[in-house]
Design a protein around this motif. Structure first.
Motif, PDB file in Angstrom:
ATOM      1  N   VAL A 186      -2.503  87.462  24.933  1.00 58.96           N
ATOM      2  CA  VAL A 186      -3.531  87.388  25.976  1.00 58.96           C
ATOM      3  C   VAL A 186      -2.926  87.705  27.344  1.00 58.96           C
ATOM      4  CG1 VAL A 186      -5.237  85.911  27.095  1.00 58.96           C
ATOM      5  CG2 VAL A 186      -4.858  85.733  24.625  1.00 58.96           C
ATOM      6  N   PHE A 187      -1.701  87.204  27.598  1.00 59.41           N
ATOM      7  CA  PHE A 187      -1.043  87.503  28.870  1.00 59.41           C
ATOM      8  C   PHE A 187      -0.803  89.012  28.999  1.00 59.41           C
ATOM      9  CE2 PHE A 187       1.046  83.091  28.252  1.00 59.41           C
ATOM     10  CZ  PHE A 187      -0.096  82.470  28.718  1.00 59.41           C
ATOM     11  N   TYR A 188      -0.419  89.638  27.885  1.00 52.70           N
ATOM     12  CA  TYR A 188      -0.183  91.079  27.929  1.00 52.70           C
ATOM     13  C   TYR A 188      -1.492  91.831  28.137  1.00 52.70           C
ATOM     14  CZ  TYR A 188       1.586  95.712  26.722  1.00 52.70           C
ATOM     15  OH  TYR A 188       1.923  97.042  26.746  1.00 52.70           O
ATOM     16  N   LEU A 189      -2.579  91.328  27.541  1.00 47.13           N
ATOM     17  CA  LEU A 189      -3.890  91.929  27.769  1.00 47.13           C
ATOM     18  C   LEU A 189      -4.222  91.916  29.257  1.00 47.13           C
ATOM     19  CD1 LEU A 189      -6.676  92.998  26.828  1.00 47.13           C
ATOM     20  CD2 LEU A 189      -7.368  90.604  26.533  1.00 47.13           C
ATOM     21  N   ILE A 190      -3.940  90.797  29.922  1.00 40.53           N
ATOM     22  CA  ILE A 190      -4.195  90.703  31.367  1.00 40.53           C
ATOM     23  C   ILE A 190      -3.354  91.734  32.119  1.00 40.53           C
ATOM     24  CG2 ILE A 190      -3.980  89.216  33.398  1.00 40.53           C
ATOM     25  CD1 ILE A 190      -4.550  86.830  31.526  1.00 40.53           C
ATOM     26  N   GLU A 191      -2.090  91.867  31.738  1.00 37.22           N
ATOM     27  CA  GLU A 191      -1.232  92.884  32.358  1.00 37.22           C
ATOM     28  C   GLU A 191      -1.825  94.274  32.210  1.00 37.22           C
ATOM     29  OE1 GLU A 191       3.115  92.741  31.665  1.00 37.22           O
ATOM     30  OE2 GLU A 191       2.694  90.960  30.443  1.00 37.22           O
ATOM     31  N   CYS A 192      -2.266  94.584  30.968  1.00 39.58           N
ATOM     32  CA  CYS A 192      -2.806  95.916  30.691  1.00 39.58           C
ATOM     33  C   CYS A 192      -4.110  96.155  31.441  1.00 39.58           C
ATOM     34  CB  CYS A 192      -3.029  96.086  29.189  1.00 39.58           C
ATOM     35  SG  CYS A 192      -1.500  96.182  28.234  1.00 39.58           S
ATOM     36  N   MET A 193      -4.971  95.140  31.506  1.00 39.28           N
ATOM     37  CA  MET A 193      -6.226  95.279  32.238  1.00 39.28           C
ATOM     38  C   MET A 193      -5.962  95.529  33.723  1.00 39.28           C
ATOM     39  SD  MET A 193      -8.592  92.324  30.454  1.00 39.28           S
ATOM     40  CE  MET A 193      -9.923  92.486  31.660  1.00 39.28           C
ATOM     41  N   ALA A 194      -5.000  94.789  34.286  1.00 40.27           N
ATOM     42  CA  ALA A 194      -4.678  94.965  35.701  1.00 40.27           C
ATOM     43  C   ALA A 194      -4.105  96.358  35.958  1.00 40.27           C
ATOM     44  CB  ALA A 194      -3.692  93.892  36.148  1.00 40.27           C
ATOM     45  N   ALA A 195      -3.242  96.822  35.068  1.00 35.17           N
ATOM     46  CA  ALA A 195      -2.648  98.154  35.225  1.00 35.17           C
ATOM     47  C   ALA A 195      -3.721  99.235  35.115  1.00 35.17           C
ATOM     48  CB  ALA A 195      -1.564  98.378  34.173  1.00 35.17           C
ATOM     49  N   ALA A 196      -4.668  99.041  34.187  1.00 30.39           N
ATOM     50  CA  ALA A 196      -5.752 100.012  34.047  1.00 30.39           C
ATOM     51  C   ALA A 196      -6.648 100.009  35.283  1.00 30.39           C
ATOM     52  CB  ALA A 196      -6.569  99.686  32.792  1.00 30.39           C
ATOM     53  N   GLY A 197      -6.857  98.834  35.857  1.00 32.96           N
ATOM     54  CA  GLY A 197      -7.640  98.750  37.093  1.00 32.96           C
ATOM     55  C   GLY A 197      -6.967  99.494  38.231  1.00 32.96           C
ATOM     56  N   ALA A 200      -7.410 103.087  37.899  1.00 30.41           N
ATOM     57  CA  ALA A 200      -8.767 103.497  38.265  1.00 30.41           C
ATOM     58  C   ALA A 200      -8.991 103.461  39.783  1.00 30.41           C
ATOM     59  CB  ALA A 200      -9.784 102.603  37.570  1.00 30.41           C
ATOM     60  N   GLY A 201      -7.954 103.052  40.541  1.00 29.68           N
ATOM     61  CA  GLY A 201      -8.037 103.117  41.992  1.00 29.68           C
ATOM     62  C   GLY A 201      -8.041 101.790  42.717  1.00 29.68           C
ATOM     63  N   LEU A 202      -8.018 100.660  41.993  1.00 29.86           N
ATOM     64  CA  LEU A 202      -8.045  99.361  42.654  1.00 29.86           C
ATOM     65  C   LEU A 202      -6.677  99.016  43.240  1.00 29.86           C
ATOM     66  CD1 LEU A 202     -10.061  97.238  40.059  1.00 29.86           C
ATOM     67  CD2 LEU A 202     -10.889  98.090  42.260  1.00 29.86           C
ATOM     68  N   PRO A 203      -6.643  98.304  44.373  1.00 29.94           N
ATOM     69  CA  PRO A 203      -5.361  97.781  44.869  1.00 29.94           C
ATOM     70  C   PRO A 203      -4.749  96.828  43.849  1.00 29.94           C
ATOM     71  CG  PRO A 203      -7.080  97.612  46.534  1.00 29.94           C
ATOM     72  CD  PRO A 203      -7.769  97.975  45.267  1.00 29.94           C
ATOM     73  N   ALA A 204      -3.425  96.790  43.774  1.00 34.73           N
ATOM     74  CA  ALA A 204      -2.724  96.014  42.749  1.00 34.73           C
ATOM     75  C   ALA A 204      -3.114  94.543  42.770  1.00 34.73           C
ATOM     76  CB  ALA A 204      -1.212  96.164  42.929  1.00 34.73           C
ATOM     77  N   GLU A 205      -3.174  93.945  43.971  1.00 27.27           N
ATOM     78  CA  GLU A 205      -3.477  92.515  44.071  1.00 27.27           C
ATOM     79  C   GLU A 205      -4.886  92.213  43.583  1.00 27.27           C
ATOM     80  OE1 GLU A 205      -3.549  88.953  47.457  1.00 27.27           O
ATOM     81  OE2 GLU A 205      -2.521  90.854  47.866  1.00 27.27           O
ATOM     82  N   LEU A 206      -5.836  93.063  43.943  1.00 24.21           N
ATOM     83  CA  LEU A 206      -7.218  92.871  43.507  1.00 24.21           C
ATOM     84  C   LEU A 206      -7.338  93.072  42.001  1.00 24.21           C
ATOM     85  CD1 LEU A 206     -10.202  92.398  44.072  1.00 24.21           C
ATOM     86  CD2 LEU A 206     -10.411  94.863  44.576  1.00 24.21           C
TER      87      LEU A 206
END
Length: 277
Positions: A186-197, A200-206
């Protein structure tokens, strides 16, 4: 405190290992009403020992099992599997204790060889959300464990989350692969979702905040929706021809998330079996 059975000053609970999981269990027991004077923690690391004493002044903390002078009602073995062998001979000096192990890969037979065929042994696999009282533990007992001892183990592990029992110890490899290792997935899923975001153009923190809160919120919704299956919850958020459906067409495809997770859990279960050999 009746759920903790006969644990008391004369027949204490001995916790071997004051690391993350041991500390989480200790905090849960104290929060559930088990008095500190009924607990002895065995912790050889000086810094960890000082922290435990400072945080829990009523609890006795000793550096090794040879310092335990009272026969315990239950001995909880919360050390890493690779150091378990170093303490077995000292633990075997208390044959009347109920032994509860949370060490991955160490079987009932492994402990029976050290403690004797008449020893009452429970093997459990908790996971790291126990640190915040949201863990899940699966237990299997040797034939010498009495019903009141099973209830005691349920109470001890229930202080940090949900508890389930199985009769077939061979299932522990799959349990380890699914729930024991599962938080890391699940932690890795969060990492992957954040990286995909971010891609897609989102700032890293957001992107990181959105990924964390989305998974945390979805988990809370699952927990609050006992009467609905996860498939129903998924369908509830999936509009026909919408954005969620477009993503799920990828995730649920032939080479999507389901076969990937199946292969991952199979690999973890294989490794668990290898470690217990």
């Amino acid at each position: 405190m009746t759920e903790f059975g006969a644990i008391g000053a004369s027949r204490p609970l001995v916790l071997v290992g004051g690391g993350r999981m041991g500390s989480a269990l200790l905090a849960g027991w104290l929060a559930q009403g088990l008095h500190g004077t009924a607990i002895i923690v065995v912790e050889p690391d000086a810094e960890t020992s000082r922290r435990l004493k400072a945080e829990n002044p009523d609890v006795t903390v000793v550096p090794d099992l040879k310092k335990v002078r009272r026969d315990p009602e239950v001995m909880v073995l919360a050390v890493k599997p690779q150091v378990m062998g170093d303490l077995l001979s000292d633990a075997a000096a208390f044959p009347q204790a109920l032994f509860l192990s949370i060490a991955a890969g160490k079987t009932l037979d492994y402990f029976a060889q050290a403690f004797g065929a008449n020893a009452a042994i429970v093997r459990a696999m908790p996971n790291t959300p126990a640190a915040i009282g949201k863990g899940v533990s699966v237990c299997v007992a040797s034939g010498k464990v009495k019903e009141d001892q099973r209830r005691l183990c349920t109470a001890l592990l229930g202080a940090v989350g949900t508890v389930a029992w199985i009769d077939n110890e061979k299932l522990m490899d799959a349990v380890t692969a699914l729930s024991g290792s599962g938080p890391a997935y699940v932690f890795y899923l969060i990492e992957c979702m954040a990286a995909a975001g971010q891609a897609a153009g989102l700032p890293a923190e957001l992107a990181d905040m959105l990924a964390r809160q989305t998974v945390a919120g979805a988990g809370a919704l699952v927990e609050a929706s006992d009467d609905e299956s996860t498939a129903t919850l998924r369908r509830n958020v999936t509009s026909p021809n919408g954005t969620t459906e477009a993503a799920l067409n990828v995730l649920m495809g032939e080479n999507g998330l389901a076969p990937l997770l199946r292969h991952a859990i199979e690999a973890a279960a294989r490794r668990s079996k290898e470690l217990s050999a």
